[in-house]
Design a protein around this motif. Structure first.
Motif, mmCIF file in Angstrom:
data_model
loop_
_atom_site.group_PDB
_atom_site.id
_atom_site.type_symbol
_atom_site.label_atom_id
_atom_site.label_comp_id
_atom_site.label_asym_id
_atom_site.label_seq_id
_atom_site.Cartn_x
_atom_site.Cartn_y
_atom_site.Cartn_z
ATOM 1 N N ARG A 215 0.869 -1.045 -0.196
ATOM 2 C CA ARG A 215 0.041 -0.100 0.186
ATOM 3 C C ARG A 215 0.940 1.073 0.112
ATOM 4 O O ARG A 215 1.987 1.276 0.304
ATOM 5 C CB ARG A 215 -0.916 -0.019 1.305
ATOM 6 N N ILE A 216 0.285 2.501 -0.256
ATOM 7 C CA ILE A 216 0.958 3.512 -0.322
ATOM 8 C C ILE A 216 0.071 4.469 1.007
ATOM 9 O O ILE A 216 -0.817 4.634 1.025
ATOM 10 C CB ILE A 216 0.511 4.587 -1.571
ATOM 11 N N VAL A 217 1.224 4.969 1.657
ATOM 12 C CA VAL A 217 1.023 5.642 3.048
ATOM 13 C C VAL A 217 1.353 7.107 2.970
ATOM 14 O O VAL A 217 2.369 7.215 2.591
ATOM 15 C CB VAL A 217 1.387 5.102 4.330
ATOM 16 N N ALA A 218 0.481 8.297 3.171
ATOM 17 C CA ALA A 218 0.980 9.431 3.473
ATOM 18 C C ALA A 218 1.359 9.686 4.960
ATOM 19 O O ALA A 218 0.493 9.401 5.839
ATOM 20 C CB ALA A 218 -0.265 10.378 3.003
ATOM 21 N N ILE A 219 2.530 10.143 5.024
ATOM 22 C CA ILE A 219 3.041 10.271 6.510
ATOM 23 C C ILE A 219 3.439 11.555 6.566
ATOM 24 O O ILE A 219 4.250 12.262 5.745
ATOM 25 C CB ILE A 219 4.394 9.297 6.603
ATOM 26 N N LYS A 220 2.943 12.270 7.628
ATOM 27 C CA LYS A 220 3.349 13.690 7.869
ATOM 28 C C LYS A 220 4.722 13.566 8.722
ATOM 29 O O LYS A 220 5.020 12.944 9.730
ATOM 30 C CB LYS A 220 2.265 14.196 9.201
ATOM 31 N N LEU A 340 -0.812 21.197 5.544
ATOM 32 C CA LEU A 340 -1.840 21.166 6.455
ATOM 33 C C LEU A 340 -2.725 19.924 6.260
ATOM 34 O O LEU A 340 -3.047 19.230 5.191
ATOM 35 C CB LEU A 340 -2.918 22.441 5.829
ATOM 36 N N ASP A 341 -3.353 19.369 7.399
ATOM 37 C CA ASP A 341 -3.950 18.268 7.501
ATOM 38 C C ASP A 341 -5.237 18.101 6.717
ATOM 39 O O ASP A 341 -5.732 17.053 5.957
ATOM 40 C CB ASP A 341 -4.482 17.785 8.973
ATOM 41 N N THR A 342 -6.153 19.014 6.629
ATOM 42 C CA THR A 342 -7.245 19.193 5.899
ATOM 43 C C THR A 342 -6.778 18.929 4.301
ATOM 44 O O THR A 342 -7.526 18.507 3.512
ATOM 45 C CB THR A 342 -8.128 20.331 6.172
ATOM 46 N N GLU A 343 -5.865 19.731 3.859
ATOM 47 C CA GLU A 343 -5.408 19.826 2.347
ATOM 48 C C GLU A 343 -4.982 18.368 2.263
ATOM 49 O O GLU A 343 -5.118 17.748 0.934
ATOM 50 C CB GLU A 343 -4.441 20.867 2.201
ATOM 51 N N ALA A 344 -4.342 17.844 2.961
ATOM 52 C CA ALA A 344 -3.590 16.522 2.938
ATOM 53 C C ALA A 344 -4.799 15.541 2.507
ATOM 54 O O ALA A 344 -4.517 14.521 1.483
ATOM 55 C CB ALA A 344 -2.753 15.789 4.047
ATOM 56 N N LEU A 345 -5.475 15.546 3.236
ATOM 57 C CA LEU A 345 -7.031 14.535 3.265
ATOM 58 C C LEU A 345 -7.705 14.821 1.989
ATOM 59 O O LEU A 345 -8.164 13.822 1.151
ATOM 60 C CB LEU A 345 -7.964 14.591 4.444
ATOM 61 N N THR A 346 -7.813 16.092 1.512
ATOM 62 C CA THR A 346 -8.438 16.344 0.142
ATOM 63 C C THR A 346 -7.551 16.081 -1.044
ATOM 64 O O THR A 346 -7.717 15.380 -1.943
ATOM 65 C CB THR A 346 -8.782 17.570 0.176
ATOM 66 N N PHE A 355 -3.278 7.619 5.596
ATOM 67 C CA PHE A 355 -2.644 8.630 6.236
ATOM 68 C C PHE A 355 -2.300 8.391 7.603
ATOM 69 O O PHE A 355 -3.063 8.059 8.418
ATOM 70 C CB PHE A 355 -3.603 9.919 6.102
ATOM 71 N N LEU A 356 -1.020 8.384 7.941
ATOM 72 C CA LEU A 356 -0.365 8.427 9.345
ATOM 73 C C LEU A 356 0.036 9.612 9.693
ATOM 74 O O LEU A 356 0.802 10.548 9.012
ATOM 75 C CB LEU A 356 0.933 7.475 9.235
ATOM 76 N N THR A 357 -0.709 10.467 10.406
ATOM 77 C CA THR A 357 -0.609 11.670 10.691
ATOM 78 C C THR A 357 -0.586 12.007 12.255
ATOM 79 O O THR A 357 -0.628 11.072 13.102
ATOM 80 C CB THR A 357 -1.911 12.434 10.281
ATOM 81 N N HIS A 363 3.981 24.786 10.555
ATOM 82 C CA HIS A 363 3.903 26.156 10.346
ATOM 83 C C HIS A 363 4.297 26.349 8.967
ATOM 84 O O HIS A 363 3.680 27.405 8.421
ATOM 85 C CB HIS A 363 4.388 27.107 11.503
ATOM 86 N N VAL A 364 5.427 26.128 8.833
ATOM 87 C CA VAL A 364 6.108 26.461 7.249
ATOM 88 C C VAL A 364 6.384 25.147 6.504
ATOM 89 O O VAL A 364 6.839 24.165 7.090
ATOM 90 C CB VAL A 364 7.312 27.345 7.310
ATOM 91 N N ARG A 365 5.803 24.812 5.360
ATOM 92 C CA ARG A 365 5.929 23.822 4.654
ATOM 93 C C ARG A 365 7.444 23.701 4.060
ATOM 94 O O ARG A 365 7.756 24.876 3.746
ATOM 95 C CB ARG A 365 4.928 23.737 3.365
ATOM 96 N N THR A 366 7.879 22.713 3.954
ATOM 97 C CA THR A 366 9.539 22.841 3.652
ATOM 98 C C THR A 366 9.936 21.405 3.325
ATOM 99 O O THR A 366 9.649 20.431 4.006
ATOM 100 C CB THR A 366 10.132 22.973 5.007
#
Length: 752
Positions: A215-220, A340-346, A355-357, A363-366
């Motif tokens: 599977r593919i997992v999005a990880i924060k 941002l969590d909401t943007e990630a889920l969308t 999603f592992l969050t 605060h700053v995307r990097t």
């Protein structure tokens, strides 16, 4: 008798969020000194009182024994009248005072230290397997900071009140977490959760199970979400490539340690230091034959981008999974990394299976930084997490605060004042709303963080760049237009702490020239105050304009037409469009002239059948470099003609390439001879220009010099010819370093 003295101390540099106040507190107490230490908007201030010998030891040790993440730029000590017994014997840490101009520096995010990793692995420790363990020597910094001074209320840890145990550590001068702002534990800190699958008691174990099942997992992560899958699973990596709409560009791979990296790649001592250092970038390394990764990870590439874990969560994940994972930016191609969590889920819902969050905000995307080694030192390809926002210190102070807006592709911006140039994290290509929003938000954050109100705004000359349009919309500041390739050379000068003049070889894809044509194969006489265009590749048309960038075979048609030769196989592959494109190449408004070196490399790649169309910027040239036989020593004749400026003939090289191809010379030998001939062209031009100008230093800049075969050959040939050669290290040679060049040029612009 030893005299009693009192001294006020001011320390500037990266001295907040790195354990500097507790270090000073412990040092003063150990020497029997009284006084205080605190943070303010300029850095760290302190007063110490005691016997003179002890105070002198204190001042020496403050410099020589400071915490590992601290960088002292200046330390001043001013003697004051002793308090004559009116002070007590305590040494205390004071609260941060409000107000004042912010001149303090902020540390970059740092990988876990050995002490925190030991706690992470100790079943008897209360932070055992806690994925947010940190201390004053490591952990999140830039990505969680909202403002300065760097205190917990000004970070995204503000919503997590410390529990009693953490508070005791925070207030204990003998503890490693004394005044560590992100301190937390399972009882009071952030926590993991897994979304998109059945609820799991242990989100981490469930994530490992998903990865094992393909599977593919999005990880924060620290600076945004990543997309992860098993790096050895061909079906999983291919699915990730399809869902992300990333046809060919390589994925980065994360492994648990250097030994695992050596199973995949050749790792020298410099690369090992980069992999294991506190910054933890992606390191581009020569790939071993038969490396156990799926073909879809880096199709047709001799290199792999490898990184080691840089958060406690990564350490746990890699230890439990037991082999390499793909870890690539969480975005759809051409968009910025999602943070941002909401943007990630969308935005990532069509890519990730789960999603592992967690609940600590970014605060700053990097994005991750990307580096390689050259000549025994690191060379940045993308400067971002782990490096930003630590400044580039320049030779001459900026007389007025500057905002440099950068380029269109691989954008960074730069805010500068005093002797500090704050080059931003990687923004990306300014081609859509999401990236432009990231750009404008980033400028405002840096402006507030470093208290910079620009009085000069520098921008590229290209009128259609969104960064240029942003600059032109600013009010209340002087605008300075900076030619693209002049900025490249100035960036290389600033990177090396030089002032020029130099012979600046600026080879890249495209940049707007002062004559309205598209430059890109330039040799300039340049310093910070100006430039002269002394030589350049002979211009050829770009059939269809920007369409020729995406379809390198069009540039091949243009160069073949200019050279008066034919490549039958290429013509046959594009028979339906060939004549129309050749007609464009013979002139017209839809075929702007360009002297671009990048377009010359594209043309040769198409002629040799390497790449007719590209899926990402520079792909044809990258694959041409990969094809070239590194052992070949042949070259083609090169020709310089004209004067002021001297013209370098790319058509002659194309003619030689076609002759070799027709004679049946293997493509790897032809590709190598072409590279060596470009080196020879650069060297011969610089030798002629040295005779004319007396300048014996050459600066190499522009994205084409990401080509190691070209860079190494140019440095060796120019050095052998008696030149002193400057190359990039602290900022990229590509457009990611351009904003630094714009800033230093603007600083030398005469005031209006």
């Amino acid at each position: 008798m030893n005299q009693r003295v009192r001294v006020a101390v001011r320390v500037e540099g990266i001295v907040q969020g790195v354990g500097f106040r507790p270090f000073v507190h412990g040092l003063a107490r150990s020497l029997g000194l009284s006084g205080h230490v605190g943070n303010d908007t300029a850095g760290v201030f302190a007063e110490v009182e005691g016997e003179r010998d002890a105070v002198e030891v204190f001042l020496t040790a403050t410099r020589s024994q400071c915490p590992p993440l601290a960088v002292i730029e200046s330390l001043t000590a001013t003697e004051l009248p002793p308090l004559d017994g009116t002070s007590d014997d305590e040494f205390v840490i004071l609260p941060s005072p409000p107000g004042g101009e912010a001149n303090t520096l902020v540390s970059a995010d740092s990988a876990p230290c050995h002490a925190c990793l030991a706690e992470l692995a100790d079943p008897a420790d209360r932070r055992y397997r806690y994925p947010f363990v940190n201390c004053t020597h490591c952990g999140p910094r830039f990505t969680i900071v909202r403002g300065v001074p760097y205190d917990r209320p000004r970070t995204t840890m503000a919503p997590f009140p410390m529990c009693g145990d953490c508070a005791r550590e925070y207030h204990d001068p003998a503890n490693r977490r004394f005044h560590a702002q992100p301190v937390c534990c399972p009882a009071c800190g952030p926590s993991l959760r897994l979304i998109g699958t059945s609820p799991a008691a242990d989100p981490l174990s469930a994530t490992v199970d998903l990865l094992r099942r393909g599977r593919i997992v999005a990880i924060k992560g620290l600076g945004g979400y990543h997309l992860a899958c098993d790096a050895a699973d061909e079906a999983a990596t291919s699915a990730l490539r399809d869902r992300k709409h990333r046809e060919d560009k390589p994925f980065a791979v994360m492994v648990s340690g250097v030994d695992d990296a050596r199973k995949l790649c050749e790792v020298d001592s410099c690369a090992a230091d980069l992999l294991t250092g506190r910054r933890r970038p992606i390191v581009l390394l020569p790939r071993r034959p038969g490396a156990p990764v799926a073909a879809a990870v880096a199709p047709g590439n001799r290199q792999l981008g490898v990184m080691l874990p840089y958060t406690p969560l990564h350490h746990l994940l890699l230890a439990d999974f037991g082999r390499a994972i793909v870890l690539t930016s969480g975005n759809i191609s051409d968009e910025p990394i999602v943070h941002l969590d909401t943007e990630a889920l969308t935005r990532l819902s069509g890519i990730a299976d789960a999603f592992l969050t967690h609940d600590r905000a970014i605060h700053v995307r990097t994005d991750d930084s990307v580096v390689r080694t050259f000549g025994g030192r690191e060379q940045l390809v993308r400067r971002s997490r782990g490096y930003v926002p630590e400044p580039i210190t320049v030779r001459t102070p900026f007389p007025r605060p500057v905002l440099a807006c950068g380029a269109e592709l691989k954008n960074t911006f730069c805010l500068a004042k005093n002797r500090h140039a704050f080059v931003s994290h990687h923004i990306g290509d300014l081609e859509n709303y999401e990236t432009l929003r990231s750009y404008t938000e980033g400028i405002e954050h840096f402006r507030r963080l470093f208290d910079i109100t620009p009085r000069v705004v520098a921008h590229d000359l290209h009128p259609e760049y969104l960064s240029t349009k942003y600059a032109l919309d600013r009010t209340g500041a002087e605008l300075v237009g900076v030619q693209h390739h002049h900025a490249h050379i100035a960036s290389c000068l600033a990177d090396n702490g030089e002032a020029g003049p130099v012979l600046g070889v600026a080879f890249d894809g495209l940049g707007y020239g002062t004559d309205g044509t598209l430059w890109g194969g330039e040799i300039l006489l340049a310093d910070f105050t100006g430039f002269r265009r002394l030589a350049h590749l002979e211009p050829v048309p770009m059939p269809g304009g920007t369409a020729a960038i995406r379809r390198p075979w069009r540039m091949a048609a243009a160069y073949l037409t200019a050279a008066g030769v034919s490549a039958p196989a290429l013509r046959e592959r594009h028979a339906a469009e060939w004549q129309a494109v050749v007609s464009l190449a013979r002139g017209g408004t839809q075929a702007p002239l360009t002297s671009s070196a990048g377009r010359l490399f594209d043309a040769v790649a198409a002629i040799l059948g390497v790449r007719d169309e590209i899926g990402y910027e520079g792909q044809a040239a990258i694959e041409l470099e990969q094809l070239a036989d590194p052992l070949e020593r042949g070259t083609y004749p090169v020709r310089l003609h004209g004067e002021d400026p001297i013209l370098l003939s790319g058509a002659d090289l194309v003619r030689s390439v076609v002759d070799d191809q027709a004679a049946g010379v293997p493509a790897p030998l032809v590709a190598a001879r072409f590279h060596r001939s470009v080196v020879r062209l650069i060297t011969e031009a610089c030798k002629a220009l040295r005779e004319a100008t007396g300048v014996g230093t050459v600066a190499l800049s522009g994205g084409v010099f990401q080509n190691l075969l070209l860079l190494r050959g140019s440095v060796e040939a120019l050095t052998e010819a008696g030149f002193r050669v400057l190359t990039h290290s602290r900022v990229p040679c590509n457009d990611g370093g351009l904003s630094l060049g714009q800033a230093v040029i603007a600083a030398h612009e005469p005031r209006a």
